[in-house]
Design a protein around this motif. Structure first.
Motif, short mmCIF file in Angstrom:
data_model
loop_
_atom_site.label_atom_id
_atom_site.label_comp_id
_atom_site.label_asym_id
_atom_site.label_seq_id
_atom_site.Cartn_x
_atom_site.Cartn_y
_atom_site.Cartn_z
N ALA A 5 6.96 -12.48 13.56
CA ALA A 5 5.71 -12.47 12.81
C ALA A 5 5.62 -13.85 12.17
CB ALA A 5 5.70 -11.38 11.75
N TYR A 69 3.86 -3.98 10.39
CA TYR A 69 2.57 -4.47 9.90
C TYR A 69 1.62 -3.31 9.62
CZ TYR A 69 -1.46 -7.48 9.26
OH TYR A 69 -2.55 -8.13 8.72
N TYR A 74 3.60 -1.49 4.01
CA TYR A 74 3.12 -2.88 4.07
C TYR A 74 1.62 -2.95 3.81
CZ TYR A 74 2.39 -7.69 5.14
OH TYR A 74 2.03 -9.02 5.03
N LEU A 78 -0.32 -5.59 1.33
CA LEU A 78 -1.00 -6.66 2.05
C LEU A 78 -2.15 -7.29 1.25
CD1 LEU A 78 -1.31 -8.36 4.61
CD2 LEU A 78 -2.63 -6.47 5.60
#
Length: 115
Positions: A5, A69, A74, A78
Motif C-alpha cells: 500500500a 483497507y 481502518y 480513515l
C-alpha cells in the motif's frame, strides 16, 4: 506475492486528528499482516524533484491489503487522515527475489522495426 500500500501525501496537517490516526493505525494493520516499510522522512533526491511524504506498508498479498483497507477498523480512522491531507494511495504487487529487469519485457509486445 507481497503487495504494498503506497501513499504519497501532501499538505499533512499534523493536528489532533492525524495524531489520533497515527495512534490507531498499527492496530488496524496487525490482523492483516501489514507492516510499515517506509513512513515519511527526508528523501535524498538524485533526479527530478520530490515533495510530500511517502508511506509504504507491506502486506502478504493483495487480498490482505484490500481486506485491511476495507476493514471497519481502518474505515473508522480513515477520515482522520483524508480530512487533513491530500495525496494518492494505491496498491502494487512486489516482485520475486529472483526478478531481473528484463522480466518486464515478457508482458510487452515485441517491437517491430519500420520497413
Amino acid at each position: 506475492m507481497s503487495t504494498y500500500a503506497i501513499g504519497h501525501l501532501h499538505d499533512v496537517n499534523v493536528g489532533p486528528d492525524v495524531v489520533e490516526y497515527l495512534r490507531r493505525i498499527d492496530e488496524t494493520l496487525a490482523p492483516f499482516g501489514g507492516r510499515f516499510i517506509i513512513h515519511g522522512g527526508p528523501a535524498t533526491v538524485m533526479e527530478g524533484s520530490w515533495s510530500g511524504d511517502l508511506i509504504v506498508i507491506a502486506f502478504p498479498d493483495r487480498d490482505s491489503a484490500h481486506a485491511w483497507y476495507e476493514s471497519a477498523a481502518y474505515q473508522r480512522i480513515l477520515p482522520l487522515r483524508t480530512g487533513n491531507s491530500r495525496g494518492d494511495v494505491f496498491f502494487i504487487e512486489g516482485v520475486d527475489a529472483g526478478h531481473r529487469a528484463t522480466d518486464v519485457l515478457a508482458g510487452i509486445p515485441a517491437h517491430q522495426p519500420p520497413g
